[in-house]
Design a protein around this motif. Structure first.
Motif, mmCIF file in Angstrom:
data_model
loop_
_atom_site.group_PDB
_atom_site.id
_atom_site.type_symbol
_atom_site.label_atom_id
_atom_site.label_comp_id
_atom_site.label_asym_id
_atom_site.label_seq_id
_atom_site.Cartn_x
_atom_site.Cartn_y
_atom_site.Cartn_z
ATOM 1 N N LYS A 1 0.327 -5.496 14.982
ATOM 2 C CA LYS A 1 0.095 -6.028 13.699
ATOM 3 C C LYS A 1 -1.547 -5.902 13.570
ATOM 4 C CE LYS A 1 4.076 -8.965 14.353
ATOM 5 N NZ LYS A 1 4.542 -9.932 14.604
ATOM 6 N N ILE A 2 -2.631 -6.262 13.944
ATOM 7 C CA ILE A 2 -3.659 -6.634 13.669
ATOM 8 C C ILE A 2 -4.234 -5.723 13.643
ATOM 9 C CG2 ILE A 2 -5.780 -7.418 14.320
ATOM 10 C CD1 ILE A 2 -4.585 -9.818 15.885
ATOM 11 N N ARG A 3 -4.284 -4.515 14.495
ATOM 12 C CA ARG A 3 -4.825 -2.902 14.418
ATOM 13 C C ARG A 3 -3.911 -2.311 13.078
ATOM 14 N NH1 ARG A 3 -1.980 1.608 16.245
ATOM 15 N NH2 ARG A 3 -3.596 3.269 15.603
ATOM 16 N N ILE A 4 -2.512 -2.247 12.877
ATOM 17 C CA ILE A 4 -1.817 -1.600 11.916
ATOM 18 C C ILE A 4 -2.579 -1.975 10.672
ATOM 19 C CG2 ILE A 4 0.224 -0.708 11.010
ATOM 20 C CD1 ILE A 4 1.327 -1.266 13.540
ATOM 21 N N SER A 5 -2.864 -3.350 10.182
ATOM 22 C CA SER A 5 -3.119 -3.882 9.021
ATOM 23 C C SER A 5 -4.535 -3.743 8.523
ATOM 24 C CB SER A 5 -2.578 -5.168 8.465
ATOM 25 O OG SER A 5 -2.692 -5.760 10.066
ATOM 26 N N SER A 6 -5.226 -3.247 9.528
ATOM 27 C CA SER A 6 -6.884 -3.917 9.418
ATOM 28 C C SER A 6 -7.334 -2.168 8.282
ATOM 29 C CB SER A 6 -7.020 -3.148 10.807
ATOM 30 O OG SER A 6 -7.473 -1.955 11.512
ATOM 31 N N GLU A 7 -8.614 -2.836 8.419
ATOM 32 C CA GLU A 7 -9.147 -1.738 7.097
ATOM 33 C C GLU A 7 -9.597 -0.217 7.884
ATOM 34 O OE1 GLU A 7 -12.750 -2.492 5.264
ATOM 35 O OE2 GLU A 7 -11.738 -4.166 4.333
ATOM 36 N N ASN A 8 -9.081 0.103 9.845
ATOM 37 C CA ASN A 8 -9.096 1.283 10.792
ATOM 38 C C ASN A 8 -7.830 1.562 11.111
ATOM 39 O OD1 ASN A 8 -11.654 2.038 9.438
ATOM 40 N ND2 ASN A 8 -12.318 0.388 11.637
ATOM 41 N N GLY A 9 -6.909 0.898 10.046
ATOM 42 C CA GLY A 9 -5.436 1.009 10.870
ATOM 43 C C GLY A 9 -4.232 2.424 9.613
ATOM 44 N N HIS A 10 -3.268 1.890 8.817
ATOM 45 C CA HIS A 10 -2.439 2.039 8.036
ATOM 46 C C HIS A 10 -2.276 1.782 6.859
ATOM 47 C CE1 HIS A 10 -1.128 5.313 11.278
ATOM 48 N NE2 HIS A 10 -1.444 4.404 12.296
ATOM 49 N N LEU A 11 -1.881 2.296 5.692
ATOM 50 C CA LEU A 11 -1.876 1.984 4.949
ATOM 51 C C LEU A 11 -0.532 1.615 3.826
ATOM 52 C CD1 LEU A 11 -3.714 2.245 2.030
ATOM 53 C CD2 LEU A 11 -2.368 4.339 1.714
ATOM 54 N N SER A 12 -0.407 0.058 3.768
ATOM 55 C CA SER A 12 1.100 -0.366 3.979
ATOM 56 C C SER A 12 1.123 0.316 2.455
ATOM 57 C CB SER A 12 0.919 -2.033 3.262
ATOM 58 O OG SER A 12 0.287 -2.046 1.283
ATOM 59 N N ASN A 13 3.342 0.034 1.812
ATOM 60 C CA ASN A 13 3.911 0.815 1.199
ATOM 61 C C ASN A 13 2.695 -0.293 -0.382
ATOM 62 O OD1 ASN A 13 5.844 2.172 2.932
ATOM 63 N ND2 ASN A 13 7.232 0.164 3.074
ATOM 64 N N ARG A 14 2.612 -1.342 -0.492
ATOM 65 C CA ARG A 14 2.110 -1.641 -1.357
ATOM 66 C C ARG A 14 0.792 -1.559 -2.075
ATOM 67 N NH1 ARG A 14 3.910 -5.632 -4.068
ATOM 68 N NH2 ARG A 14 4.667 -6.431 -1.823
ATOM 69 N N ASP A 15 -0.204 -0.857 -0.541
ATOM 70 C CA ASP A 15 -2.036 -0.048 -1.985
ATOM 71 C C ASP A 15 -1.421 1.020 -1.203
ATOM 72 O OD1 ASP A 15 -2.972 -2.799 -0.486
ATOM 73 O OD2 ASP A 15 -2.894 -2.349 1.585
ATOM 74 N N CYS A 16 -0.859 1.443 -1.321
ATOM 75 C CA CYS A 16 -0.341 3.228 -1.496
ATOM 76 C C CYS A 16 -0.163 2.750 -2.830
ATOM 77 C CB CYS A 16 0.915 3.836 -0.655
ATOM 78 S SG CYS A 16 1.377 5.606 -1.098
ATOM 79 N N GLY A 17 0.911 1.951 -3.337
ATOM 80 C CA GLY A 17 1.495 2.666 -4.496
ATOM 81 C C GLY A 17 0.103 1.810 -5.614
ATOM 82 N N MET A 18 -0.660 0.595 -5.435
ATOM 83 C CA MET A 18 -1.322 0.722 -6.228
ATOM 84 C C MET A 18 -2.951 1.748 -6.123
ATOM 85 S SD MET A 18 -2.051 -2.491 -7.516
ATOM 86 C CE MET A 18 -2.988 -2.468 -8.013
ATOM 87 N N THR A 19 -2.951 2.143 -5.413
ATOM 88 C CA THR A 19 -4.239 3.712 -4.970
ATOM 89 C C THR A 19 -3.380 4.246 -6.292
ATOM 90 O OG1 THR A 19 -4.726 3.240 -2.362
ATOM 91 C CG2 THR A 19 -4.571 5.144 -3.434
ATOM 92 N N LEU A 20 -2.345 5.095 -6.160
ATOM 93 C CA LEU A 20 -1.922 5.603 -7.508
ATOM 94 C C LEU A 20 -1.597 5.267 -8.096
ATOM 95 C CD1 LEU A 20 1.467 7.346 -5.240
ATOM 96 C CD2 LEU A 20 -0.572 8.621 -5.236
ATOM 97 N N ALA A 21 -1.326 4.316 -8.490
ATOM 98 C CA ALA A 21 -1.343 3.454 -9.968
ATOM 99 C C ALA A 21 -2.921 3.787 -10.523
ATOM 100 C CB ALA A 21 -0.444 2.122 -10.310
ATOM 101 N N GLU A 22 -3.865 3.207 -9.526
ATOM 102 C CA GLU A 22 -5.281 3.283 -9.847
ATOM 103 C C GLU A 22 -5.930 4.371 -10.478
ATOM 104 O OE1 GLU A 22 -6.961 0.947 -7.416
ATOM 105 O OE2 GLU A 22 -5.773 -1.325 -8.026
ATOM 106 N N ASN A 23 -5.374 5.717 -9.848
ATOM 107 C CA ASN A 23 -5.824 7.020 -9.727
ATOM 108 C C ASN A 23 -5.530 7.519 -9.743
ATOM 109 O OD1 ASN A 23 -9.095 5.890 -7.948
ATOM 110 N ND2 ASN A 23 -6.899 5.242 -6.383
ATOM 111 N N ALA A 24 -4.694 7.774 -10.236
ATOM 112 C CA ALA A 24 -3.734 9.295 -10.463
ATOM 113 C C ALA A 24 -4.356 9.758 -12.206
ATOM 114 C CB ALA A 24 -2.236 9.011 -10.713
#
Length: 242
Positions: free
Chosen positions: A161-184
Motif C-alpha cells: 500500500k505504501i509503495r503504490i501510494s508513494s511518489e514513485n508508485g501509481h496515480l490515483s483516480n483523484r490525482d488523475c482527475g486533478m492533473t487533467l483539471a489543472e493541465n487540460a
C-alpha cells in the motif's frame, strides 16, 4: 508499438481479430522494465526483427528481468535519451521522465503532422515537466490506477500500500482527475484512462471520480473533451487521431 506486456500468441490473436498485420509494426518503444510492460518484447523483436527503443537503463533492466525469458538481441537494441526527440518513419517521438519505482521510466509524446499523442503510465506523481507535455497533447493516455479508499481498505500488505501510494508508485483516480483539471487545454480532444488496478479500482468508479473532479473545475467530459476508460484485458477498438 509501445510496450509488450502480454504474450505474442495473445497479440497475434488480437491482431487477427482486428485484421492487422504484424508486418505493419516497424519498431517497439518501452516505457520501463516491469514485466507487465516488457514480458514478451524479446520474443516479438526476435520473430519479426524489430528494433526496440528505450533508455540505456531500461534495456539493462530488461536484460536483468527474469520474467523476460527471451532477451532483446544486441542487433535490435536502440538507445534513446529523455528530452531528445528522434524520428521513426513519419513520427517524431519525444521521451520524458516519469517517476516510478522501476529501473527507469519514460512517457512518450508522438507527433505526426502537428498532432500530438501522449502516453503517461505507471506514474507516482505529476512533475512540472509532465504537465508541459499534457498541455501540448491533443490525445492523452494517462494512468488512473487506484481508488485511495479501496487501496487503504483492501487486502494488500502495508508495504505494498505504501509503495503504490508513494511518489514513485501509481496515480490515483483523484490525482488523475486533478492533473487533467489543472493541465487540460482547448487542444485536448480525447483522454483514455489506463492501467486500472484489478483489486483497487473499478472502471465506473474511475470514471465517476475523474468526472467529478473535472466538473468541480468547470470541465465537462464529453463536451470539452472525450473521456474513456480502457479495460485491463480487452483491447479497445480503433481510433483515428486527427
Amino acid at each position: 508499438m509501445i510496450d509488450v506486456g502480454i504474450g505474442v500468441r495473445s497479440l497475434k490473436k488480437f491482431f487477427n481479430e482486428y485484421g492487422i498485420s504484424f508486418a505493419s509494426i516497424k519498431a517497439v518503444l518501452l516505457t520501463h522494465d516491469h514485466a507487465d510492460h516488457v514480458k514478451s518484447v524479446g520474443s516479438l523483436s526476435h520473430e519479426y526483427g524489430l528494433p526496440v527503443y528505450s533508455t540505456r537503463k531500461v534495456h539493462q533492466g530488461v536484460r536483468n528481468n527474469y520474467c523476460v525469458r527471451h532477451k532483446v538481441e544486441d542487433a535490435n537494441v536502440r538507445y534513446i535519451e529523455k528530452n531528445r526527440p528522434f524520428t521513426l518513419g513519419d513520427f517524431v517521438v519525444t521521451p520524458f521522465h516519469v517517476p516510478h519505482d522501476s529501473t527507469d521510466n519514460v512517457g512518450f509524446m508522438v507527433t505526426h503532422e502537428g498532432v500530438n499523442f501522449c502516453l503517461i503510465t505507471d506514474v507516482g506523481h505529476i512533475t512540472d515537466e509532465i504537465k508541459l507535455f499534457i498541455q501540448k497533447a491533443n490525445y492523452l493516455v494517462i494512468e488512473a490506477n487506484h481508488d485511495e479508499e479501496m487501496l487503504q481498505g483492501g487486502n494488500y500488505p502495508p508495504h505494498l500500500k505504501i509503495r503504490i501510494s508513494s511518489e514513485n508508485g501509481h496515480l490515483s483516480n483523484r490525482d488523475c482527475g486533478m492533473t487533467l483539471a489543472e493541465n487540460a487545454t482547448l487542444a485536448l480532444r480525447h483522454v483514455w484512462l489506463c492501467h486500472l488496478s484489478e483489486e483497487n479500482n473499478h472502471p465506473e468508479l474511475a470514471r465517476l471520480t475523474v468526472e467529478h473532479v473535472l466538473r468541480q473545475h468547470g470541465i465537462i467530459p464529453g463536451k470539452d473533451f472525450q473521456l474513456e476508460i480502457l479495460k485491463r484485458k480487452t483491447p479497445s477498438g480503433f481510433y483515428e487521431l486527427r
